[in-house]
Design an enzyme around this catalytic site. Structure first.
Site, PDB file in Angstrom:
ATOM      1  N   HIS A  50       0.843  -1.212   0.000  1.00  0.00           N
ATOM      2  CA  HIS A  50       0.000   0.000   0.000  1.00  0.00           C
ATOM      3  C   HIS A  50       0.874   1.255   0.000  1.00  0.00           C
ATOM      4  O   HIS A  50       0.934   1.943   1.029  1.00  0.00           O
ATOM      5  CB  HIS A  50      -0.908  -0.005   1.226  1.00  0.00           C
ATOM      6  N   ILE A  56       1.630   4.939   0.810  1.00  0.00           N
ATOM      7  CA  ILE A  56       0.701   5.746   1.599  1.00  0.00           C
ATOM      8  C   ILE A  56       0.247   4.905   2.780  1.00  0.00           C
ATOM      9  O   ILE A  56      -0.153   3.742   2.614  1.00  0.00           O
ATOM     10  CB  ILE A  56      -0.526   6.175   0.767  1.00  0.00           C
ATOM     11  N   GLY A  59      -5.625   4.636   5.201  1.00  0.00           N
ATOM     12  CA  GLY A  59      -6.568   5.386   6.026  1.00  0.00           C
ATOM     13  C   GLY A  59      -7.179   4.535   7.121  1.00  0.00           C
ATOM     14  O   GLY A  59      -7.346   4.998   8.260  1.00  0.00           O
ATOM     15  N   VAL A  60      -7.512   3.276   6.806  1.00  0.00           N
ATOM     16  CA  VAL A  60      -8.140   2.439   7.836  1.00  0.00           C
ATOM     17  C   VAL A  60      -7.180   2.116   8.965  1.00  0.00           C
ATOM     18  O   VAL A  60      -7.619   1.829  10.091  1.00  0.00           O
ATOM     19  CB  VAL A  60      -8.728   1.138   7.240  1.00  0.00           C
ATOM     20  N   GLU A  64      -7.582   2.330  12.869  1.00  0.00           N
ATOM     21  CA  GLU A  64      -7.155   1.297  13.816  1.00  0.00           C
ATOM     22  C   GLU A  64      -6.278   1.900  14.908  1.00  0.00           C
ATOM     23  O   GLU A  64      -6.390   1.525  16.088  1.00  0.00           O
ATOM     24  CB  GLU A  64      -6.399   0.187  13.078  1.00  0.00           C
TER      25      GLU A  64
END
Length: 305
Positions: A50, A56, A59-60, A64
């Site tokens: 990723h 990057i 986002g998740v 978390e």
């Protein structure tokens, strides 16, 4: 009086494998406020997938990190005997505003807005040196550690076979995700703006939470990523979007209904808008062995690479 928790304390408190403990230091400022820090480095295992060319921080995983900060702050208050499963119950008004890249220092500020017995509401902001990276609201809670007693199911219509219309190599042609963050194994149905994808969850994956007693469940925040990747596969399979990128911009609403265990087959049913706009909103449901586990309303953007 504030309390500082270092990386050694945090590794003992957060039931994740070391490379998924997403806090390096935490300052407990009060019973309802905590600030956490994570240094982001090119050596993150997640950057293998990723993304390999333009890394990057997902986002998740910012979400978390927020959940882990809430766990550090609230676990003893919600679960004094430390016997239950601490989980993400819902998310609201999540906006991913700017990326976190290798070299950034991520600071998470979390404020508890209400405590309701076995759950707590929060607001959080994630920042880096360039400004705000993410805003989020949500609810965390505790639930009993229930065993997975579902029987082994016979093969069915969603198993990989004659109904598989897109396998992993074909998916890699469309989206830039790679190991260990490619979270859809195949697509078995694509009709109009409705797509069905499948992920088989197995022991040993980095996206699992494992307690000292061996109890193991899928991270709640990652369920949004699995759903979003399925939506991205659909959007980027459309001829007018070939060669473009799908950015996960936010989560309007996410409700998590039940734990998800290793060994379960996850079915992702997604409805995406039939629009020529580069911005849109999709609806997705994640089923674990045919039982609804989570439902997500996601925001996305289609951009040129």
């Amino acid at each position: 009086m504030s309390e500082v928790l270092d990386s050694n304390v945090l590794r003992a408190m957060i039931p994740c494998r070391p490379d998924m403990v997403l806090l390096d230091k935490v300052v407990i400022e009060s019973e309802i406020r905590a600030v956490g820090q994570k240094g982001i480095t090119m050596n993150e295992v997640t950057f293998l997938g990723h993304f390999p060319i333009h890394p990057i921080f997902p986002g998740v995983l910012q979400i978390e990190a927020i959940c882990q900060l809430a766990e550090v702050l609230l676990r003893k208050k919600l679960d004094p005997e430390l016997k239950q499963d601490f989980y993400l119950k819902s998310l609201r008004k999540v906006k991913f505003r700017r990326p976190n890249n290798p070299g950034d220092r991520m600071i998470i500020e979390l404020d508890v807005t209400a405590i309701n017995g076995d759950s707590a509401d929060f607001v959080a902001v994630v920042k880096n040196g360039a400004g705000v990276a993410c805003n989020a609201q949500g609810t965390v809670a505790i639930r009993p550690k229930i065993p997975d007693t579902t029987p082994i199911r016979p093969f069915g219509e969603f198993d990989k076979g004659v109904n598989c219309i897109m396998d992993a190599p074909a998916i890699r042609e469309l989206i830039p995700h790679r190991f260990p963050f490619l979270l859809v194994d195949y697509v078995c149905q694509l009709q109009g703006s409705h797509v069905i994808g499948v992920k088989n969850l197995t022991q040993g994956e980095q996206i699992l939470r494992t307690y000292e007693d061996g109890y193991c469940v899928l991270m709640g925040a990652v369920q949004a990523e699995i759903t979003a990747q399925t939506g991205a596969i659909y959007m980027l399979s459309r001829e007018e979007n070939r060669g473009k990128l799908a950015y996960f911009m936010g989560i309007d609403d996410m409700q998590l209904h039940r734990p998800v265990f290793p060994g379960q087959q996850l079915r992702l049913e997604i409805d995406m808008p039939d629009t020529k706009s580069k911005f849109g909103k999709g609806q997705g449901c994640l089923y674990a062995d045919n039982e609804l586990a989570s439902a997500t309303t996601m925001l996305f953007a289609i951009v040129d690479p």
